[in-house]
Design a protein around this motif. Structure first.
Motif, short mmCIF file in Angstrom:
data_model
loop_
_atom_site.label_atom_id
_atom_site.label_comp_id
_atom_site.label_asym_id
_atom_site.label_seq_id
_atom_site.Cartn_x
_atom_site.Cartn_y
_atom_site.Cartn_z
N ILE A 155 0.83 -1.20 0.00
CA ILE A 155 0.00 0.00 0.00
C ILE A 155 0.87 1.25 0.00
CG2 ILE A 155 -1.63 1.33 1.41
CD1 ILE A 155 -3.03 -0.93 0.08
N TYR A 180 2.51 1.83 -3.25
CA TYR A 180 1.53 2.35 -4.20
C TYR A 180 1.31 3.85 -3.98
CZ TYR A 180 -2.95 3.13 -6.50
OH TYR A 180 -3.97 3.64 -7.28
N LEU A 210 -5.08 -5.34 -3.67
CA LEU A 210 -5.78 -4.88 -2.46
C LEU A 210 -6.74 -3.74 -2.78
CD1 LEU A 210 -2.67 -4.91 -0.14
CD2 LEU A 210 -4.56 -6.54 -0.09
N ILE A 211 -6.51 -3.08 -3.92
CA ILE A 211 -7.36 -1.95 -4.29
C ILE A 211 -8.01 -2.27 -5.64
CG2 ILE A 211 -7.37 0.57 -4.15
CD1 ILE A 211 -4.15 -0.03 -4.24
N THR A 212 -9.27 -1.99 -5.74
CA THR A 212 -9.94 -2.22 -7.02
C THR A 212 -9.71 -1.04 -7.95
OG1 THR A 212 -11.96 -1.16 -6.28
CG2 THR A 212 -11.76 -3.52 -5.84
N GLU A 214 -11.95 0.57 -9.45
CA GLU A 214 -12.97 1.55 -9.08
C GLU A 214 -12.45 2.49 -7.98
OE1 GLU A 214 -16.43 -0.51 -7.74
OE2 GLU A 214 -17.34 1.34 -7.00
N ASP A 215 -11.84 1.87 -6.95
CA ASP A 215 -11.31 2.69 -5.85
C ASP A 215 -10.16 3.57 -6.32
OD1 ASP A 215 -13.12 1.55 -4.16
OD2 ASP A 215 -11.74 0.02 -3.39
N LYS A 242 -11.54 6.54 -8.07
CA LYS A 242 -12.14 7.45 -7.09
C LYS A 242 -11.05 8.27 -6.38
CE LYS A 242 -15.23 8.83 -3.81
NZ LYS A 242 -14.34 9.86 -3.26
N LEU A 243 -9.98 7.57 -5.99
CA LEU A 243 -8.88 8.25 -5.32
C LEU A 243 -8.27 9.30 -6.23
CD1 LEU A 243 -7.20 5.14 -3.69
CD2 LEU A 243 -7.88 7.17 -2.44
#
Lengths: 184, 396
Positions: free
Chosen positions: B17, B20, B42-44, B46-47, B50-51
């Motif tokens: 994380i 990233y 760990l992160i899609t 979509e997320d 959004k970020l």
């Protein structure tokens, strides 16, 4: 007694480095800033009482983010208990409990902090330009609002990237934090 | 007692994380499109999108600035400080050295710098034949009449002076006036054990250890036990509760005199030296040549009777982690580390490449984890691979 003073200094270092980030992180769960501060402080009190060692910064972060998340979920659980029958609340709570939300919010906070650190290391003019550019201002808009020529803006941006490069290249900051062992 | 460890796997997730975040901030500062490759599931997507939208939204930054402005780090430090001073008295009740260090497995930092590239999924060891199970509470109790009783999780035992309930062997608190009668506890490979002696002294015994002790102590004489071999952690009942009778731990190479204290002795047959680590209180150690008094946080190294005792300062957490159910290593050569693991899992270890014996590792591993999980975590460093055949671990 000197030893325990040393301890508190290291503890303070950890607090200073991570308190604002953890508060922001907690707020994504609790919405309320004061409740978030309380939750984060409780976690720090626990770290102090249990004399938890952190050998380096990422280990500390990993532990603290997890602890703050759990604390926040506890707070929410006690608050939600009475209204749990509403479907939307249950769904919202499940989302807050998920790893996906947890990681997303860590990335929110950590990335923002990194960006701020990088921009704050720049000379004033450079920093101003990069901050506006982050807020999605175009080069022309930046030039207008700072009364500069568009070429100056472009040149300053280039300087900024160059200066920030070493900051962002290095992957991890290594910080030694040992809290309990000196407390003999 | 509370021991906090972060499982390695979640620590590795966290590293991903953070890595990233670094690359993401790079892209954002340069005003580039969102092509930062997270090297992680760990992160899609979509997320991520959004970020990325948030980081390019002026409202997001304005809101963040506002919240940060409302956080007064200096003022809140004062509040926190008063809270922790208030809890100071309570602090004494905590076992001081119970807190475990949270560490990373790997060669210092290097491994994690390179993690995204070296992160290969290795073959699942569970697919291979493997008969290795983690250790558990077990011992053989040798009684005064020569009888031997096997004690383990399932056993319930009630003897003349002792009883074994929920993994604890307890001796009746009686003083003896007659002759000393001895019992023995032998802990096999893959075992650990807890016993409370008749004077209230608590002893944790590690795998491959043997303790000889009197069923009851005689008032007015030093309370003497013998760690025949192996490793033990003692929490000695204070001599003031026993009319000043001191407590002595005898070994072939040394004798240790205690007044009421917590310490760890490691005296394995194959180890070159005997290590005594003091956690609390004060002990005196005597061997043929020298006598030394240990202070808390110090370790006495006894290289055999021809040498003087050497005292060094150590982090006691490393010496006593086994008692709290964890392996804790710092810059430990792989060979020494595997030696410890083999004792607990009762496995053989074989190095295919001798160079790897000296690779240094740091980290926390839970002793209750099965060997596959543990080895897989070690493999994540990208520096070693393991193969398990029957009861043998091959290191490549």
């Amino acid at each position: 007694m000197n030893d325990s003073n040393l301890d508190i200094n290291e503890f303070k270092l950890l607090y200073k480095a991570l308190y604002p980030s953890l508060c922001l992180f907690a707020k994504s769960y609790l919405s309320d800033l004061q409740a978030s501060k309380d939750a984060v402080q409780e976690v720090f009190v626990k770290v102090w009482e249990k004399e938890i060692h952190f050998i380096e910064m990422n280990a500390a972060k990993s532990y603290l983010y997890t602890a703050v998340k759990n604390k926040c979920l506890d707070v929410l659980k006690s608050k939600y208990v009475r209204v749990m029958d509403s479907q939307s609340t249950i769904e919202e709570f499940e989302w807050l409990e998920s790893d996906r939300f947890f990681y997303k919010e860590i990335i929110h906070v950590e990335t923002s902090t990194l960006i701020e650190k990088a921009t704050n290391s720049l000379p004033y003019r450079c920093a101003q330009i990069i901050k506006l550019s982050l807020k999605n201002y175009s080069n022309q808009e930046i030039a207008d609002s700072l009364s500069l020529s568009i070429n100056t803006v472009k040149a300053q941006k280039k300087i900024a990237y160059k200066k920030m490069r070493p900051l962002l290249k290095e992957h991890y900051h290594f910080l030694l934090l040992v809290m309990a062992s000196s407390n003999f | 007692m509370i021991v906090l460890t972060v499982e390695l796997s979640s620590m590795l997730d966290f590293k991903e994380i953070i890595a990233y975040c670094k690359s993401l901030s790079n892209f954002i500062l340069k005003g580039k499109e969102n092509t930062a490759n997270p090297h992680t599931d760990l992160i899609t997507k979509e997320d991520q999108d959004k970020l990325f939208r948030d980081f390019n939204d002026r409202n997001y930054w304005a809101e963040r600035e506002k919240i940060l402005g409302d956080i007064d780090v200096v003022e809140d430090w004062k509040a926190l400080k008063s809270k922790i001073y208030f809890s100071k008295s309570k602090k004494q009740n905590f076992l001081k050295y119970a807190a475990a260090a949270i560490l990373l497995i790997g060669f210092g930092l290097g491994v994690f710098y390179n993690l995204p590239d070296t992160f290969k999924t290795t073959e699942d060891p569970s697919a291979l034949g493997n008969n290795i199970v983690s250790g558990s509470d077990k011992a053989i109790l040798g009684l005064e009449n020569g009888e031997e009783i096997e004690l383990s999780k399932e056993t319930v035992y009630k003897g003349k002076n002792s009883s074994f309930v929920s993994n604890h062997l307890l001796y009746t608190k009686d003083k003896n006036t007659g002759e000393l009668v001895y019992n023995y506890l032998t802990i096999p490979r893959g075992g650990k054990f807890f016993v409370e002696l008749s004077d209230g002294t608590q002893v944790w015994l590690n795998s491959e250890s043997k303790l000889k002790y009197p069923v009851q102590f005689i008032a007015g004489q030093p309370r003497t036990v013998e760690l025949v071999y192996g490793e033990a952690y003692f929490n000695v009942s204070h001599s003031t509760q026993h009319d000043g009778d001191s407590f002595i731990v005898k070994q072939k190479e040394q004798e240790l005199e205690v007044l009421g204290t917590e310490f760890n002795i490691s005296a394995y047959k194959n180890d070159k030296a005997l290590y005594t680590t003091l956690v609390e209180g004060s002990v005196a150690i005597h061997n043929k040549h020298s006598s030394k008094v240990l202070k808390p946080g110090e370790q006495a190294v006894n290289m055999g009777s021809d040498n003087d005792l050497v005292i060094t300062k150590v982090d006691v957490n490393y010496a006593i982690a086994w008692k709290d159910g964890i392996f804790l290593f710092r810059d430990e050569p792989l060979q020494a580390m595997m030696h410890q693991l083999s004792r607990w899992y009762d496995a053989e270890v074989d190095f295919e490449n001798d160079v790897k014996k000296n690779y240094l590792f740091s980290g926390t591993l839970k002793r209750e984890d099965d060997i596959q999980t543990l080895l897989q975590n070690l493999e994540k460093t990208g520096e070693v691979t393991f193969e398990i055949k029957d009861k043998k671990i091959m290191i490549k």
